[in-house]
Scaffold this motif. Structure first.
Motif, PDB file in Angstrom:
ATOM      1  N   ILE A 167     -15.060 -47.984 -17.804  1.00  0.00           N
ATOM      2  CA  ILE A 167     -15.227 -47.363 -19.121  1.00  0.00           C
ATOM      3  C   ILE A 167     -14.187 -47.826 -20.129  1.00  0.00           C
ATOM      4  N   ASP A 168     -13.212 -48.637 -19.699  1.00  0.00           N
ATOM      5  CA  ASP A 168     -12.161 -49.078 -20.614  1.00  0.00           C
ATOM      6  C   ASP A 168     -12.739 -49.984 -21.707  1.00  0.00           C
ATOM      7  N   PHE A 189     -11.891 -55.432 -12.779  1.00  0.00           N
ATOM      8  CA  PHE A 189     -12.881 -54.355 -12.908  1.00  0.00           C
ATOM      9  C   PHE A 189     -12.767 -53.461 -11.674  1.00  0.00           C
ATOM     10  N   ARG A 190     -12.361 -52.197 -11.876  1.00  0.00           N
ATOM     11  CA  ARG A 190     -12.144 -51.300 -10.724  1.00  0.00           C
ATOM     12  C   ARG A 190     -13.071 -50.073 -10.834  1.00  0.00           C
ATOM     13  N   PRO A 191     -14.228 -50.121 -10.176  1.00  0.00           N
ATOM     14  CA  PRO A 191     -15.244 -49.083 -10.344  1.00  0.00           C
ATOM     15  C   PRO A 191     -15.189 -47.962  -9.300  1.00  0.00           C
ATOM     16  N   ASP A 192     -14.034 -47.676  -8.745  1.00  0.00           N
ATOM     17  CA  ASP A 192     -13.936 -46.672  -7.676  1.00  0.00           C
ATOM     18  C   ASP A 192     -14.548 -45.330  -8.082  1.00  0.00           C
ATOM     19  N   LYS A 193     -14.337 -44.934  -9.332  1.00  0.00           N
ATOM     20  CA  LYS A 193     -14.811 -43.616  -9.761  1.00  0.00           C
ATOM     21  C   LYS A 193     -16.334 -43.531  -9.790  1.00  0.00           C
ATOM     22  N   ALA A 194     -17.002 -44.673  -9.860  1.00  0.00           N
ATOM     23  CA  ALA A 194     -18.461 -44.686  -9.790  1.00  0.00           C
ATOM     24  C   ALA A 194     -18.966 -44.743  -8.356  1.00  0.00           C
ATOM     25  N   ILE A 195     -18.082 -45.092  -7.430  1.00  0.00           N
ATOM     26  CA  ILE A 195     -18.456 -45.283  -6.028  1.00  0.00           C
ATOM     27  C   ILE A 195     -18.216 -44.023  -5.205  1.00  0.00           C
ATOM     28  N   THR A 201     -14.729 -34.802  -9.736  1.00  0.00           N
ATOM     29  CA  THR A 201     -14.930 -35.195 -11.142  1.00  0.00           C
ATOM     30  C   THR A 201     -16.051 -36.219 -11.308  1.00  0.00           C
ATOM     31  N   TYR A 202     -16.847 -36.434 -10.266  1.00  0.00           N
ATOM     32  CA  TYR A 202     -17.837 -37.513 -10.299  1.00  0.00           C
ATOM     33  C   TYR A 202     -18.850 -37.347 -11.437  1.00  0.00           C
ATOM     34  N   LEU A 203     -19.386 -36.162 -11.601  1.00  0.00           N
ATOM     35  CA  LEU A 203     -20.414 -35.959 -12.629  1.00  0.00           C
ATOM     36  C   LEU A 203     -19.848 -36.133 -14.026  1.00  0.00           C
ATOM     37  N   GLU A 204     -18.603 -35.674 -14.234  1.00  0.00           N
ATOM     38  CA  GLU A 204     -17.968 -35.888 -15.540  1.00  0.00           C
ATOM     39  C   GLU A 204     -17.769 -37.377 -15.802  1.00  0.00           C
ATOM     40  N   TYR A 205     -17.450 -38.112 -14.731  1.00  0.00           N
ATOM     41  CA  TYR A 205     -17.267 -39.551 -14.895  1.00  0.00           C
ATOM     42  C   TYR A 205     -18.585 -40.225 -15.272  1.00  0.00           C
ATOM     43  N   LEU A 206     -19.683 -39.813 -14.647  1.00  0.00           N
ATOM     44  CA  LEU A 206     -20.974 -40.396 -15.003  1.00  0.00           C
ATOM     45  C   LEU A 206     -21.293 -40.199 -16.479  1.00  0.00           C
ATOM     46  N   ASP A 207     -20.927 -39.038 -17.013  1.00  0.00           N
ATOM     47  CA  ASP A 207     -21.154 -38.790 -18.439  1.00  0.00           C
ATOM     48  C   ASP A 207     -20.353 -39.763 -19.297  1.00  0.00           C
ATOM     49  N   LYS A 208     -19.119 -40.042 -18.890  1.00  0.00           N
ATOM     50  CA  LYS A 208     -18.288 -40.993 -19.637  1.00  0.00           C
ATOM     51  C   LYS A 208     -18.865 -42.412 -19.553  1.00  0.00           C
ATOM     52  N   LEU A 209     -19.293 -42.783 -18.344  1.00  0.00           N
ATOM     53  CA  LEU A 209     -19.882 -44.114 -18.156  1.00  0.00           C
ATOM     54  C   LEU A 209     -21.161 -44.243 -18.976  1.00  0.00           C
ATOM     55  N   SER A 210     -21.939 -43.172 -19.005  1.00  0.00           N
ATOM     56  CA  SER A 210     -23.156 -43.167 -19.810  1.00  0.00           C
ATOM     57  C   SER A 210     -22.826 -43.374 -21.287  1.00  0.00           C
ATOM     58  N   GLY A 211     -21.768 -42.722 -21.739  1.00  0.00           N
ATOM     59  CA  GLY A 211     -21.386 -42.816 -23.144  1.00  0.00           C
ATOM     60  C   GLY A 211     -21.000 -44.216 -23.565  1.00  0.00           C
ATOM     61  N   VAL A 212     -20.220 -44.925 -22.737  1.00  0.00           N
ATOM     62  CA  VAL A 212     -19.769 -46.262 -23.134  1.00  0.00           C
ATOM     63  C   VAL A 212     -20.833 -47.331 -22.906  1.00  0.00           C
ATOM     64  N   SER A 213     -21.743 -47.098 -21.956  1.00  0.00           N
ATOM     65  CA  SER A 213     -22.769 -48.100 -21.649  1.00  0.00           C
ATOM     66  C   SER A 213     -24.031 -47.918 -22.477  1.00  0.00           C
ATOM     67  N   GLY A 214     -24.227 -46.697 -23.002  1.00  0.00           N
ATOM     68  CA  GLY A 214     -25.455 -46.415 -23.733  1.00  0.00           C
ATOM     69  C   GLY A 214     -26.653 -46.174 -22.833  1.00  0.00           C
ATOM     70  N   SER A 219     -30.465 -41.581 -12.559  1.00  0.00           N
ATOM     71  CA  SER A 219     -30.972 -42.102 -11.284  1.00  0.00           C
ATOM     72  C   SER A 219     -29.988 -43.139 -10.761  1.00  0.00           C
ATOM     73  N   PHE A 220     -30.169 -43.511  -9.500  1.00  0.00           N
ATOM     74  CA  PHE A 220     -29.311 -44.558  -8.953  1.00  0.00           C
ATOM     75  C   PHE A 220     -29.531 -45.872  -9.697  1.00  0.00           C
ATOM     76  N   LYS A 221     -30.778 -46.171 -10.027  1.00  0.00           N
ATOM     77  CA  LYS A 221     -31.064 -47.408 -10.751  1.00  0.00           C
ATOM     78  C   LYS A 221     -30.373 -47.428 -12.110  1.00  0.00           C
ATOM     79  N   SER A 222     -30.399 -46.307 -12.817  1.00  0.00           N
ATOM     80  CA  SER A 222     -29.760 -46.292 -14.133  1.00  0.00           C
ATOM     81  C   SER A 222     -28.238 -46.364 -14.002  1.00  0.00           C
ATOM     82  N   LEU A 223     -27.688 -45.847 -12.900  1.00  0.00           N
ATOM     83  CA  LEU A 223     -26.255 -46.028 -12.641  1.00  0.00           C
ATOM     84  C   LEU A 223     -25.943 -47.513 -12.481  1.00  0.00           C
ATOM     85  N   CYS A 224     -26.782 -48.207 -11.716  1.00  0.00           N
ATOM     86  CA  CYS A 224     -26.576 -49.650 -11.533  1.00  0.00           C
ATOM     87  C   CYS A 224     -26.746 -50.397 -12.853  1.00  0.00           C
TER      88      CYS A 224
END
Length: 472
Positions: A167-168, A189-195, A201-214, A219-224
């Protein structure tokens, strides 16, 4: 520095750790002149970008250094002088009280190497010398020669590779690249928080990743998809490496339906089993590693840490404050299956495996040989001793295991893995240990007294192999 209480650190002289004329020549003529490629560290890029000046010796040397914090706690120093709100000079005085009692711990060597190499202070640090050392170093830190960038330049550093979360924004790296700083500063690139799906804090992290990636991550596919976009972003700004800090590399067979079900269970805040956790980690790691291979990146796995052991202090101070230790995880079987799965489809990127448990040195030293396919020199690397093992004994054991069971001549050498701008003498420390091992065997007649051959391999380990491997 001159003071009546000073004791000259004559034990760290030009031939420190170099026990014979062969070791000395190897170090001084071949190792010492080589530039440093620090291909894995945790230096804060914002401080490099702003060319920070540190207010005093505590700010640059004690703050954030959990190696020192653990020693001070062991010596009975109150936490207010470690991570608390005591004045900086009082914190330094407490560190100075501790230092004489770190004998035979690498902190004793590092402390005095760093005082010498950066500040030209050649006295032993103890309660009698603390005030004078603090004052002299603090005055120097106010000068331009001691800004972050100049401290890096002073150590002949050519490349630095920091470590960032997906997310940086990488804004600081862009700022550095557009500046007149002539040291290349890249990222990993260190994606431990997504793994690590079971973290609180995993769900909060997904929200942050969603925000920066758009990408709406539902789903798992959308995470990938989101991670793939962030990989593209990092790649656009010159990233060539990934990094993973895992207890062990899991491997479990899975189906796509199972992984989607596991993801939805976590999204709905349902408890996951160990099997669920390991299947999910296997799936997302395989996805990421194939992405690394596609982009011609290098992947790093730091294995074996048992983190946040002290629950009480973790609640008070948080992670990375000195409560981690070596773990005794089973590494070989699942790591082999994981690497084999990637190799079978020709998706195995250049890989560096770092080990924290010395009992597993030979496991990793032989594991890398299973997946060298002759296409790339030293494709699989047994990484340098790190964290608790980046000291004389740990380095020696890692070097010996790799020498006996692989090719030390293909080794990419040392890294700091540090958050401190005063850690670059660790490269010197490694080089001295390395040269002493080769020099002892030259003296004993176990290696030829051929400085072109042996000295050339020393230079390769110190610099040339990393230069070729990473191609920064």
């Amino acid at each position: 520095m001159s003071t009546s209480a000073s004791v000259n650190t004559t034990f760290i002289n030009d031939d420190f750790l170099l026990e014979n004329k062969f070791s000395q020549r190897l170090y001084h003529e071949f190792a010492a002149p080589m530039p440093i490629i620090d291909y894995h560290c945790h230096l804060p890029p914002n401080e490099i970008a702003s060319n920070r000046s540190f207010e005093n010796l505590t700010k640059i040397w004690i703050n954030g250094d959990h190696y020192k914090w653990r020693a001070m706690r062991t010596f009975g120093i109150d936490e207010k002088y470690i991570t608390g709100n005591a004045p900086d000079k009082e914190k330094f005085i407490q560190w100075a009280k501790t230092v004489p009692y770190t004998l035979r711990n690498p902190l004793y060597h590092w402390t005095h190497l760093e005082l010498q190499r950066y500040f030209d202070i050649n006295t032993l640090l103890n309660p009698n010398t603390a005030n004078a050392i603090y004052d002299e170093a603090t005055v120097k830190l106010q000068t331009k020669a001691f800004t972050c960038q100049n401290l890096i330049n002073k150590m002949n550093v050519e490349v630095i590779c920091t470590t960032e979360d997906p997310i940086d924004s990488l804004d600081h790296h862009v700022q550095i690249a557009n500046s007149n700083f002539d040291v290349k500063v890249s990222t990993a690139f260190r994606p431990d928080k997504a793994i690590l799906i079971t973290t609180g804090t995993y769900l909060e992290y997904l929200d942050k990743l969603s925000g920066v990636s758009g990408v709406s991550i539902d789903s798992f596919k959308s995470l990938c998809d989101a991670l793939s976009l962030r990989l593209d972003y990092f790649d656009q700004y010159g990233c060539k490496l990934s990094d993973h800090g895992l207890s062990y590399v899991p491997y479990r067979e899975f189906t796509e339906t199972e992984i989607e079900s596991i993801f939805q269970k976590r999204r709905n805040k349902k408890e996951l089993s160990l099997e669920d956790d390991e299947k999910f980690q296997t799936a997302i790691l395989l996805f990421l590693c194939k992405q690394y291979h596609q982009r011609n990146w290098i992947q790093q796995f730091h294995l074996g840490a048992l983190r946040n052991n002290n629950a009480r202090m973790n609640r008070i101070l948080g992670p990375d404050t000195g409560w981690d230790s070596i773990g005794d995880y089973a590494q070989a079987a699942t790591l082999s299956k994981f690497l084999n799965r990637l190799d079978a489809s020709d998706h195995l990127a250049k890989t560096i495996l770092y080990n924290l448990n010395p009992a597993d040195n030979e496991v990793l030293a032989t594991m890398i040989g299973n997946f060298n396919d002759g296409k790339v020199k030293g494709k699989m690397q047994f990484g340098s001793g790190w964290w608790f093992l980046d000291q004389k004994d740990g380095m020696t054991k890692q070097i010996n295991a790799l020498s006996n069971m692989g090719l030390i001549s293909c080794f990419i050498g040392m890294l700091t893995d540090s958050r401190s701008f005063l850690s670059y003498p660790r490269h010197e420390y490694f080089r001295r240990v390395l040269c002493n091992l080769f020099g002892q065997e030259m003296q004993n007649g176990e290696l030829p007294k051929d400085f072109d051959l042996v000295g050339g391999i020393v230079q390769d380990i110190c610099y040339n192999n990393a230069k070729e491997y990473f191609n920064f």
